[in-house]
Enzyme design. Structure first.
Site, PDB file in Angstrom:
ATOM      1  CB  SER A 658      39.612  30.968  39.225  1.00  0.00           C
ATOM      2  OG  SER A 658      40.952  30.741  38.828  1.00  0.00           O
ATOM      3  CE  LYS A 701      40.881  31.529  34.744  1.00  0.00           C
ATOM      4  NZ  LYS A 701      40.161  31.655  36.019  1.00  0.00           N
TER       5      LYS A 701
END
Length: 813
Positions: A658, A701
């Site tokens: 990611s 996140k």
């Protein structure tokens, strides 16, 4: 950049209380269905339960907490109610081969009754048989037999004694038996002196007659013994007749009671025959028991003998309703397959068929056995023994490891029990595929796989079932009713668990935990019903109990021990986003990613990989990054570049792809010399063509970066870039949604790397690519010039070397 911003309308995923058609769970009915949101698994199980062929056992595969165990019990109970009750399984003494204990099956509930009846009649016979032999009839018949045979023996002996006397001998009993002794004229035994004074002829004659009589003694004793044996046979027949007269009526009465069971009738006939054959054991029982009372340490051999008439009710189905359902939660070898117990007696271990104990497999015979795969595989011998039992469709009770001993220590060999049951094994998909791929017999034995999903669609139908499920939990555990607002909050929590606003979680154990805890907070507040605020309170408090590590990381950021910038611009530096796992708690935090570029041919160096701190997926992401650079910039000239990429202050290893977009931006910033915005963090995977791909943990996140910005001070310019394909995964807290609504925090979605570059570097993507291309072209030219200079120097060196070799050759000539 506003075109990439996510509008506030796309962020609010909260389920509205007004969409529910009830005000509280009091208006709901507990759910009728045994499982919610598992239609695929339910159909598989329903089919598997109906197939009664060999090998159609069931493996329920799914993550923990999806309700597999509960549903397995429920569906097995439901199916068992439609099935017949299995027979009792008995172990009885084998009167022909004592070590090979026999199996006997009788109608359910009959086993215990037969056991009790047989124990009663044995005790009754212990009293009645001795009494029968104390009667006048027995004494009279016994005397008649003795009076008939005793005179015959006496007559034979008298006639033989007279014959011996006529020949000058008398018969005398010695330790060696009956022997002839010579006598004198007065009928007295001949002395040794008189015998020695005789002449040789007379002595020889006496010896010959003595030998003759000795030979006749053997014949006479055989005749007498034969007479005694005939008498004994008649006495035994008399005893059997008397014993049978006592035993037969009692056994016949028992046979009438169990007249419908042929197997019991046959067994009782054997019992009757054995009792009559061993009638002496019953005659002497009272006398011997009294004598044993004075010898407490003497082994009770007769007690052991009477065990043969006991019945071991191995499996008792008297209280079973329908087919048995056994959920074995501790599948050890003995718990599953039974064992042969032993008793210590005077330093030795003894056993008999009454000490054979059943296991779960026996008790589930005719029905269903539920067992967890992990627990089963963890116990030695269990998996192989279970497979053997299912393949052979029979199970033999033997102690663990007995089949591997060269000399068996248990001499008892019980007859195998026929096996007819369905095993329902519960485990993870990993265990299923492990067994399927590495155990060739597994696929033949477990033909039905029931897959349990962790999510279900967030449809109106499933929301109704979800609310009914909560109502059933409330009724089952007698806790406070939930308001419609509380149910709406539980729906949001369930979606948050899945990480998808269009899904609901089927991990009902986590949902039940929040239900319980919300009830406690409601009680503490003195409220009668659980409201949405108490559901949110339960969620917050549960997170607080688990988020110590998150607070420690935040403290390191606040004290500038973990270096992060949330404002300004930096070349070759970017804020990526990572997810940390602390047990069952997950949280996100930003991570500084830096890139340095310089002339060389080594390409992109993954510092984490070189330090052996990079996971395979992260290493793959860096390789994809290299592929993107080559495809984008090295079509007309070679890529003359050395670049290093690192997660700064990372000490526990890095995995996942990611951060690929962040790493590309950092590299291109370093090459172009254009600064990267530090007030925006980014998460996103990328393929070699620059297309941004979705990632996991998007909510954690975003929340992690928001907390850091909030701690350092919100400027109104800070935000997070996420892949557009993650839009449906956004389920953010109210504080972030309010911050976006107030325009003090921004969220962006992108579909390719060019859009990321425009946001992060603040310039058109083409401008950035041009700058990068110019820098790479410059590197290539320098590399070419350097290569040319090296080639020219090498050529001059070779020419000088050749000239020196020619001079040497001239000198030699």
């Amino acid at each position: 950049m506003d075109k990439y911003k996510i509008p506030i309308s796309k962020l609010d995923y909260s389920y509205q209380e007004s969409e529910l058609d009830f005000s509280s769970t009091e208006e709901l009915s507990p759910i009728d269905e045994k499982i919610v949101g598992q239609n695929r698994a339910a159909k598989s199980l329903s089919f598997g339960m109906r197939v009664e062929k060999k090998g159609y056992n069931i493996f329920m595969a799914g993550e923990s907490g999806t309700g597999k165990s509960t549903y397995a019990e429920n569906i097995a109970e439901e199916r068992s109610a439609e099935m017949g009750k299995p027979q009792d399984i008995l172990y009885v003494y084998n009167f022909y081969e004592s070590e090979k204990t026999r199996v006997m099956k009788v109608e359910a509930g009959t086993g215990s009754e037969l056991k009790t009846d047989l124990e009663k009649i044995v005790e009754e016979l212990k009293e009645e048989i001795p009494r029968a032999f104390e009667g006048e009839e027995y004494d009279k018949e016994r005397k008649e037999i003795l009076n008939e045979y005793q005179p015959k023996s006496n007559k034979i002996m008298k006639e033989f004694e007279a014959s011996a006397k006529e020949r000058g001998f008398m018969l005398q009993n010695t330790s060696q038996g009956l022997v002839p002794v010579p006598i004198d004229e007065n009928g007295e035994p001949l002395s040794r002196e008189d015998f020695q004074e005789m002449d040789d002829e007379k002595r020889e004659k006496i010896r010959e007659r003595s030998q003759e009589i000795q030979n006749e003694i053997s014949q006479v004793m055989r005749e007498i013994r034969s007479i005694k044996e005939e008498a004994q046979e008649e006495l035994s027949a008399l005893e059997k007749k008397i014993g049978l007269s006592v035993v037969q009526p009692i056994i016949c009465h028992l046979e009438e009671k169990y007249s419908e069971s042929e197997v019991i009738i046959d067994y009782l006939e054997e019992v009757q025959e054995d009792i009559v054959d061993h009638i002496d054991r019953f005659r002497n029982e009272n006398d011997e028991s009294q004598s044993r009372s004075f010898l407490p340490m003497q082994r009770d051999e007769d007690g052991d003998f009477f065990n043969r008439y006991k019945i071991n009710v191995f499996v008792n189905n008297s209280k079973t309703e329908g087919a048995p359902v056994v959920y074995e939660k501790n599948p050890t070898y003995y718990n599953l397959f039974g064992k042969i117990e032993g008793g210590s007696q005077f330093g030795t271990i003894t056993t008999n068929f009454t000490m054979i104990k059943s296991g779960s497999l026996h008790r589930a015979n005719g029905g269903f056995l539920i067992v967890h795969a992990k627990d089963l595989l963890r116990n030695p011998f269990c998996w192989d023994t279970l497979k053997r039992a299912l393949i052979n469709q029979e199970i033999t009770v033997e102690n663990i490891g007995e089949q591997y001993r060269s000399v068996p220590i248990i001499t008892l060999k019980p007859e195998a029990v026929e096996l007819d049951l369905k095993v329902i094994m519960i485990g993870t998909p990993y265990i299923y595929y492990l067994l399927y791929n590495f155990d060739e017999e597994f696929s033949e034995l477990f033909k039905i796989k029931a897959d349990f999903d962790t999510v279900m669609e967030r449809s109106k139908e499933n929301i109704e079932k979800f609310a009914d499920f909560i109502s059933s939990v409330i009724n089952r555990y007698e806790i406070r009713e939930f308001t419609a607002g509380a149910i709406a909050a539980m729906i949001d929590f369930s979606s948050r668990l899945t990480g998808d606003r269009q899904k609901l979680s089927t991990k009902f154990n986590e949902i039940i935990e929040i239900i319980f805890e919300a009830d406690v907070w409601t009680e503490q507040a003195g409220e009668e019903r659980v409201k949405a605020e108490y559901v949110r309170k339960a969620i917050e408090e549960k997170e607080m109990r688990a988020n110590l590590l998150e607070e420690k990381v935040q403290e390191q950021i606040d004290r500038d021990h973990l270096l992060l910038d949330v404002s300004g611009e930096e070349i070759g530096q970017i804020n990526g986003l990572s997810v940390h796992q602390a047990g069952n708690y997950t949280f996100g935090r930003p991570a500084r990613i830096t890139a340095r570029t310089y002339l060389g041919k080594e390409g992109v160096i993954n510092i984490e990989r070189e330090a052996k701190m990079s996971g395979r997926i992260h290493s793959k992401g860096v390789m994809i990054l290299t592929g993107y650079l080559g495809g984008k910039y090295a079509q007309d000239y070679p890529l003359s570049l050395t670049a290093s990429v690192a997660f700064e202050q990372s000490y526990g290893g890095v995995d996942g792809d990611s951060a690929t977009c962040a790493e590309v931006v950092a590299l291109l910033s370093s090459l172009s010399g254009i600064g990267v915005r530090q007030d925006i963090a980014i998460t996103g995977s990328m393929n070699q063509k620059g297309v941004v791909q979705p990632i996991g943990g998007v909510n954690e996140k975003i929340e992690g970066f928001f907390k850091v910005c909030e701690s350092k001070g919100l400027t109104g310019q800070q935000g997070v870039i996420i892949p557009k394909r993650n839009l449906d995964n956004l389920m953010l807290g109210d504080d972030i949604i309010e911050a976006v609504k107030d325009d003090i925090f921004q969220l962006y979605v992108v579909e390719d790397i060019d859009e990321v570059l425009e946001i992060m570097l603040g310039k058109a993507a083409e401008t950035i690519h041009t700058a990068v291309q110019e820098k790479l072209q410059h590197y290539a030219e320098l590399e070419a010039d350097n290569y040319g200079a090296e080639s020219e120097a090498e050529e001059e060196e070779n020419e000088a070397k050749k000239a020196n070799e020619e001079d040497d050759e001239d000198k030699k000539n």
